[in-house]
Design a protein around this motif. Sequence first.
Motif, PDB file in Angstrom:
ATOM      1  N   SER A  17       0.817  -1.215   0.000  1.00  0.00           N
ATOM      2  CA  SER A  17       0.000   0.000   0.000  1.00  0.00           C
ATOM      3  C   SER A  17       0.849   1.262   0.000  1.00  0.00           C
ATOM      4  CB  SER A  17      -0.924   0.016   1.227  1.00  0.00           C
ATOM      5  OG  SER A  17      -0.155   0.161   2.419  1.00  0.00           O
ATOM      6  N   ALA A 142      -5.054  -0.474   0.395  1.00  0.00           N
ATOM      7  CA  ALA A 142      -5.202  -0.338  -1.055  1.00  0.00           C
ATOM      8  C   ALA A 142      -5.801  -1.634  -1.589  1.00  0.00           C
ATOM      9  CB  ALA A 142      -3.859  -0.058  -1.722  1.00  0.00           C
ATOM     10  N   GLU A 145      -5.090  -5.603  -6.260  1.00  0.00           N
ATOM     11  CA  GLU A 145      -4.372  -5.486  -7.528  1.00  0.00           C
ATOM     12  C   GLU A 145      -3.383  -4.321  -7.502  1.00  0.00           C
ATOM     13  OE1 GLU A 145      -2.922  -6.593 -11.064  1.00  0.00           O
ATOM     14  OE2 GLU A 145      -4.349  -7.725  -9.821  1.00  0.00           O
ATOM     15  N   HIS A 146      -3.757  -3.235  -6.873  1.00  0.00           N
ATOM     16  CA  HIS A 146      -2.831  -2.103  -6.722  1.00  0.00           C
ATOM     17  C   HIS A 146      -1.588  -2.538  -5.961  1.00  0.00           C
ATOM     18  CE1 HIS A 146      -1.548   2.073  -5.865  1.00  0.00           C
ATOM     19  NE2 HIS A 146      -1.245   1.595  -4.667  1.00  0.00           N
ATOM     20  N   ARG A 147      -1.779  -3.294  -4.906  1.00  0.00           N
ATOM     21  CA  ARG A 147      -0.658  -3.757  -4.083  1.00  0.00           C
ATOM     22  C   ARG A 147       0.231  -4.722  -4.860  1.00  0.00           C
ATOM     23  NH1 ARG A 147      -3.918  -6.349   0.483  1.00  0.00           N
ATOM     24  NH2 ARG A 147      -1.883  -6.657   1.462  1.00  0.00           N
ATOM     25  N   GLN A 149       0.651  -4.869  -8.130  1.00  0.00           N
ATOM     26  CA  GLN A 149       1.403  -4.133  -9.158  1.00  0.00           C
ATOM     27  C   GLN A 149       2.571  -3.369  -8.531  1.00  0.00           C
ATOM     28  OE1 GLN A 149       1.072  -4.326 -12.429  1.00  0.00           O
ATOM     29  NE2 GLN A 149      -0.630  -5.776 -12.226  1.00  0.00           N
ATOM     30  N   ARG A 150       2.373  -2.815  -7.350  1.00  0.00           N
ATOM     31  CA  ARG A 150       3.435  -2.046  -6.706  1.00  0.00           C
ATOM     32  C   ARG A 150       4.609  -2.947  -6.318  1.00  0.00           C
ATOM     33  NH1 ARG A 150       5.185   0.132  -1.758  1.00  0.00           N
ATOM     34  NH2 ARG A 150       5.799   2.334  -1.932  1.00  0.00           N
ATOM     35  N   GLU A 198      -4.784   4.024  -3.189  1.00  0.00           N
ATOM     36  CA  GLU A 198      -4.955   3.873  -4.635  1.00  0.00           C
ATOM     37  C   GLU A 198      -5.206   5.238  -5.272  1.00  0.00           C
ATOM     38  OE1 GLU A 198      -7.385   1.040  -7.763  1.00  0.00           O
ATOM     39  OE2 GLU A 198      -8.423   1.778  -5.979  1.00  0.00           O
TER      40      GLU A 198
END
Length: 214
Positions: A17, A142, A145-147, A149-150, A198
């Motif tokens: 996150s 978050a 999927e955001h996590r 990708q990061r 996000e």
Amino acid sequence: MDKNQKYVITINRELGSGGRTVGRILSEKLGVPFYDKALINELKAKYNLSTNEIEKLKGSKTNWWREFINTAMYLGQGMNEVWYYDRMAGQETHLVTSSEMFEVEKEILKNVAEEESCVIAGRSGFSVFKDHPNHLSILIQAPLEHRIQRIMRKQNLSHEEAEKIIKKVDEMRENYVKKYTGTSRYDARNYDLVICSEGKTEEEVAALILQYIG
């Protein structure tokens, strides 16, 4: 939270996150030290600490906590984001914390917070400092999927590898918090402020927190 008095800001965060980075940015902007789980583990290992040893050191005439904090700041300089994710992937997924180590960690955190204002990123900070008179508790979350990708970007992992690490760490952190605090780290009642990262940079999240503090 009163910035004119000694304070402690605790940040619980979901892996990926950006919460750890937010904590470090926040500490820099406020001009106070930053502590997290990885740094506390390094200090525990360096000083071979136990609860009994901490009590002895606290009772000594030397200013041991100041030395401890100075050491923490020195070690923290080498803990960049890549180092952190290396340790997260290699160690936390296999971490087993005993009751003794939890008490050691709690004593360390309480004593560094007594020494001066600070920002702490950790799994149980909201509970350790729940009775602190000048404490701000934050949760940064978050979407999954955001996590993923990061962490894929930060650690050069595949989607499958990043997702596996996140789910394992989520499970272990939740089990840890339930075991030692009797509550869920996802319970919003444990926090003064809950932020979804996000669509925001770490700088923007830190700015929101500073705006909230006033």
